[in-house]
Structures are given as C-alpha cells and as structure tokens.
Design a protein around this motif. Structure first.
Motif, PDB file in Angstrom:
ATOM      1  N   UNK A   1     -19.453  51.456  55.086  1.00 56.47           N
ATOM      2  CA  UNK A   1     -20.413  50.675  54.306  1.00 56.47           C
ATOM      3  C   UNK A   1     -21.827  51.240  54.443  1.00 56.47           C
ATOM      4  N   UNK A   2     -22.188  51.656  55.654  1.00 57.51           N
ATOM      5  CA  UNK A   2     -23.516  52.253  55.857  1.00 57.51           C
ATOM      6  C   UNK A   2     -23.630  53.549  55.059  1.00 57.51           C
ATOM      7  N   UNK A   3     -22.576  54.380  55.093  1.00 56.76           N
ATOM      8  CA  UNK A   3     -22.589  55.634  54.328  1.00 56.76           C
ATOM      9  C   UNK A   3     -22.696  55.340  52.835  1.00 56.76           C
ATOM     10  N   UNK A   4     -22.001  54.285  52.387  1.00 51.24           N
ATOM     11  CA  UNK A   4     -22.059  53.905  50.973  1.00 51.24           C
ATOM     12  C   UNK A   4     -23.494  53.542  50.574  1.00 51.24           C
ATOM     13  N   UNK A   5     -24.149  52.700  51.375  1.00 45.90           N
ATOM     14  CA  UNK A   5     -25.516  52.307  51.063  1.00 45.90           C
ATOM     15  C   UNK A   5     -26.480  53.488  51.107  1.00 45.90           C
ATOM     16  N   UNK A   6     -26.300  54.353  52.097  1.00 45.52           N
ATOM     17  CA  UNK A   6     -27.167  55.521  52.231  1.00 45.52           C
ATOM     18  C   UNK A   6     -27.009  56.458  51.037  1.00 45.52           C
ATOM     19  N   UNK A   7     -25.756  56.681  50.621  1.00 44.86           N
ATOM     20  CA  UNK A   7     -25.488  57.571  49.486  1.00 44.86           C
ATOM     21  C   UNK A   7     -25.971  56.952  48.179  1.00 44.86           C
ATOM     22  N   UNK A   8     -25.874  55.639  48.058  1.00 42.47           N
ATOM     23  CA  UNK A   8     -26.361  54.961  46.848  1.00 42.47           C
ATOM     24  C   UNK A   8     -27.864  55.172  46.691  1.00 42.47           C
ATOM     25  N   UNK A   9     -28.593  55.139  47.803  1.00 40.51           N
ATOM     26  CA  UNK A   9     -30.029  55.410  47.750  1.00 40.51           C
ATOM     27  C   UNK A   9     -30.302  56.846  47.325  1.00 40.51           C
ATOM     28  N   UNK A  10     -29.494  57.774  47.846  1.00 45.15           N
ATOM     29  CA  UNK A  10     -29.665  59.185  47.474  1.00 45.15           C
ATOM     30  C   UNK A  10     -29.368  59.395  45.996  1.00 45.15           C
ATOM     31  N   UNK A  11     -28.396  58.621  45.482  1.00 52.81           N
ATOM     32  CA  UNK A  11     -28.041  58.765  44.067  1.00 52.81           C
ATOM     33  C   UNK A  11     -29.190  58.356  43.153  1.00 52.81           C
TER      34      UNK A  11
ATOM     35  N   UNK B   1     -23.491  61.388  42.404  1.00 52.08           N
ATOM     36  CA  UNK B   1     -22.615  60.458  41.695  1.00 52.08           C
ATOM     37  C   UNK B   1     -21.165  60.586  42.161  1.00 52.08           C
ATOM     38  N   UNK B   2     -20.638  61.811  42.208  1.00 57.75           N
ATOM     39  CA  UNK B   2     -19.243  61.998  42.608  1.00 57.75           C
ATOM     40  C   UNK B   2     -18.983  61.566  44.051  1.00 57.75           C
ATOM     41  N   UNK B   3     -19.823  61.958  45.016  1.00 58.30           N
ATOM     42  CA  UNK B   3     -19.606  61.460  46.389  1.00 58.30           C
ATOM     43  C   UNK B   3     -19.607  59.942  46.473  1.00 58.30           C
ATOM     44  N   UNK B   4     -20.503  59.291  45.689  1.00 59.57           N
ATOM     45  CA  UNK B   4     -20.557  57.833  45.717  1.00 59.57           C
ATOM     46  C   UNK B   4     -19.270  57.236  45.168  1.00 59.57           C
ATOM     47  N   UNK B   5     -18.710  57.847  44.132  1.00 51.48           N
ATOM     48  CA  UNK B   5     -17.444  57.370  43.573  1.00 51.48           C
ATOM     49  C   UNK B   5     -16.311  57.516  44.593  1.00 51.48           C
ATOM     50  N   UNK B   6     -16.341  58.597  45.373  1.00 43.98           N
ATOM     51  CA  UNK B   6     -15.313  58.809  46.392  1.00 43.98           C
ATOM     52  C   UNK B   6     -15.427  57.761  47.497  1.00 43.98           C
ATOM     53  N   UNK B   7     -16.649  57.451  47.914  1.00 44.27           N
ATOM     54  CA  UNK B   7     -16.845  56.410  48.923  1.00 44.27           C
ATOM     55  C   UNK B   7     -16.360  55.071  48.391  1.00 44.27           C
ATOM     56  N   UNK B   8     -16.635  54.814  47.120  1.00 41.50           N
ATOM     57  CA  UNK B   8     -16.165  53.585  46.490  1.00 41.50           C
ATOM     58  C   UNK B   8     -14.640  53.514  46.518  1.00 41.50           C
ATOM     59  N   UNK B   9     -13.977  54.678  46.315  1.00 44.50           N
ATOM     60  CA  UNK B   9     -12.517  54.735  46.358  1.00 44.50           C
ATOM     61  C   UNK B   9     -12.005  54.463  47.775  1.00 44.50           C
ATOM     62  N   UNK B  10     -12.734  54.956  48.776  1.00 39.98           N
ATOM     63  CA  UNK B  10     -12.349  54.696  50.178  1.00 39.98           C
ATOM     64  C   UNK B  10     -12.414  53.206  50.461  1.00 39.98           C
ATOM     65  N   UNK B  11     -13.510  52.561  50.062  1.00 41.43           N
ATOM     66  CA  UNK B  11     -13.674  51.126  50.290  1.00 41.43           C
ATOM     67  C   UNK B  11     -12.609  50.332  49.536  1.00 41.43           C
ATOM     68  N   UNK B  12     -12.314  50.748  48.326  1.00 39.20           N
ATOM     69  CA  UNK B  12     -11.292  50.065  47.536  1.00 39.20           C
ATOM     70  C   UNK B  12      -9.929  50.119  48.234  1.00 39.20           C
ATOM     71  N   UNK B  13      -9.563  51.316  48.731  1.00 38.24           N
ATOM     72  CA  UNK B  13      -8.275  51.466  49.404  1.00 38.24           C
ATOM     73  C   UNK B  13      -8.237  50.716  50.726  1.00 38.24           C
ATOM     74  N   UNK B  14      -9.354  50.684  51.438  1.00 41.07           N
ATOM     75  CA  UNK B  14      -9.409  49.898  52.671  1.00 41.07           C
ATOM     76  C   UNK B  14      -9.173  48.422  52.361  1.00 41.07           C
ATOM     77  N   UNK B  15      -9.722  47.976  51.230  1.00 39.91           N
ATOM     78  CA  UNK B  15      -9.551  46.579  50.825  1.00 39.91           C
ATOM     79  C   UNK B  15      -8.122  46.298  50.385  1.00 39.91           C
TER      80      UNK B  15
END
Length: 315
Positions: free
Chosen positions: A242-252, A260-274
């Motif tokens: 979650x911290x990496x997601x927020x940090x990358x969102x700021x960078x985006x 954009x692509x790294x953020x989408x991948x992090x989103x996919x990680x969070x989705x699969x964890x859920x």
C-alpha cells in the motif's frame, strides 16, 4: 558432549530439517551453531579422520541448505560470508566423502593414521596400498581436515551471531484469525504475487535510476523475501505494498508516461491479494464499475456485494 546432549542435538536438527514451525528460527539458528561446534570437535586431531554421530554426519549438506535459505532474510554480507567459508574449505565436498565412507572404513583410516603417526619416517616403508580412492582423496588429507575444523568453528560463531538478528516470535501471527471465516491470507496464491512483484521490479529497472526507484526496488525485495517465507507476515506485506502504491501514485502525477504501467501492476498485486484471500468467492464481484455507471469515468471502480449491483428478479 554427553550422550544426553548429543541426543538433544540430534532431535533438534531433525526437527529443523523437517520444517516444523517450532521453536523459533532464532532457536534453530542457535542449534545449527551448536551443530557446527560439535562437528568441529569431532575432527579431534591429526590422527583421527572424524569421530561423530552418523546421522548428524549424513545431514551436513541438508543443514547447509537450510541455513542458506534462512540467511536470505538477513543482511547480504552474512550469507556471503557463510558461502565463502563453505567454498574455501570445500566443506560440502569433504562431508559428502565422509558420509560416503562406512564406519569400518573410517575406523580403518583412523587406525592407519595413528600407526603412521607413531612410526614417523618409517611409515612409508610399511604402507599398505589396498584402500579405496575415497581414502586417498586430498579432501581428507590432514591439512584439509585442519582447515575444515577451523572453518566449522567460524561457522559456529557466524550462525550464533545471525541468531541475534531473528526475533523469538518470528512466526507470530498477523491477527487475521478474527476474519478467517471471510478472509484468510494463507490461501493467497503466493506464486502469482511473486510473479507480479518480479514484473513490477523489471518495470522499475527500465526507468532511469534515481533515489525514488532505488527505494521502491529495495522495498519490493523485502516484499518478495517475506512472501517466500514459509510463514509470511501478511500484515507487513499488505502495508508495504500500500505504501508503494501511494508513493508510485504521487510519482505518476509528476510523470504519467513513465509511472502509469508500474502503478497498474501494483494495482493488480493489490487486487490479487484481495481476491485470493477470500474464503467465500461469491461475495464480491470482480472489480465492477460503479452501479450508477451512466456518465461516470470507467476508471472509477469499486468493490460491491452482488446484491448491491444486481436487482432482485421479479416473480
């Protein structure tokens, strides 16, 4: 070492190699330290090849592999030091030979060494050439055995120090028990998450290196190591991602084209964890759009119960 202490060491090593979750890794590392100290003292003198418990002797390489696996979670220099000690003294090769010799062969070699030592310069006149190539190997020479004895003493100290880096409650739970009827992280597909983390790492490696990408890659390494543990701390994994997601969102927001692509991948990680952790898979719909979808940006998505988005059928 007394017979009682030897039996306790034998049982502890067996329990460690069987992968049981108790005691803590810290205690297991201390056991391995005692194991290496015992193996060092088993190489008693220049006259004796080795005098140790056969079961502990045969488990030497298995203990090494277990140790290397645990050291992955500690500072890299500790793992490097242990591997260097093993390679320089050729310990795995030496103990593979020693464990291949029968008790009778070891006894014969020990007897011959004592005889040679007592006869001094005349020993070569009475040397009998009827023993195996294993016995003639340079790896079991007096010089190499002395080096192995010193190397094992060093390993005992390194593993003892490494034990201090582990917590006693290494396998402490993350507090998910209260939610286990609906969500259980133990059923998460770890291989899929690791694959996505590796994809994310490759995406960040393609970006020009800077302090931000270096920090994210360091955190991703920690996440990957934690996931690969037999008993991962899922709370630590979730919070770090979650911290990496927020940090990358700021960078985006500063550089959308790059992040954009790294953020989408992090989103996919969070989705699969859920999704993977859900015990009852039918309680959620797969990332639906908002119910009142007219005029709403399709990027605006949420998670809803089926009854919230599917009208009841009229009879």
């Amino acid at each position: 070492m007394t017979e009682e202490e030897l039996e306790k060491l034998r049982e502890s090593i067996s329990r460690t190699l069987e992968g049981r979750d108790y005691p803590s890794v810290k205690d297991k590392m201390l056991t391995v330290s005692s194991y290496y100290r015992y193996m060092s003292t088993s190489i008693a003198s220049d006259e004796i090849l080795i005098d140790c418990d056969r079961e502990l002797l045969s488990n030497f390489e298995a203990v090494y592999l277990w140790l290397i696996e645990q050291l992955v979670y500690l500072p890299a220099h500790l793992k490097d030091q242990v591997e260097n000690v093993f390679q320089e003294a050729k310990l795995c090769e030496l103990f593979a030979i020693l464990s291949s010799l029968s008790d009778k062969e070891i006894w014969t070699i020990n007897r011959r060494r004592r005889l040679n030592s007592s006869m001094g310069v005349f020993a070569s006149l009475f040397k009998i050439r009827n023993y195996s190539e294993l016995e003639e190997s340079q790896l079991v020479s007096t010089t190499h055995l002395v080096n192995a004895k010193v190397a094992l003493t060093r390993l005992s100290q390194v593993t003892k120090f490494s034990a201090s880096k582990f917590d006693d409650d290494f396998y402490a739970v993350d507090g998910f028990e209260e939610f286990s009827s609906r969500y259980n992280p133990e059923i998460i597909n770890k291989a899929r998450i690791v694959a996505l983390v590796n994809l994310l790492k490759s995406q960040f490696h393609e970006i020009e290196e800077n302090d931000d990408t270096k920090l994210i890659l360091e955190k991703l390494e920690e996440v990957e190591k934690e996931i690969n543990k037999r008993k991962p701390h899922w709370g630590l994994i979730f919070s770090t991602v979650f911290v990496i997601f927020g940090f990358t969102a700021d960078l985006k927001t500063l550089n959308p084209e790059v992040y954009t692509k790294p953020l989408e991948t992090i989103d996919a990680i969070l989705y699969n964890l859920h999704e993977d952790g859900q015990v009852e898979k039918n309680i959620s719909k797969k990332l639906p759009y908002s119910p009142n979808g007219n005029g709403i940006n399709k990027k605006s998505i949420g998670l809803f119960r089926r009854e919230d988005i599917e009208p009841e059928s009229e009879e």
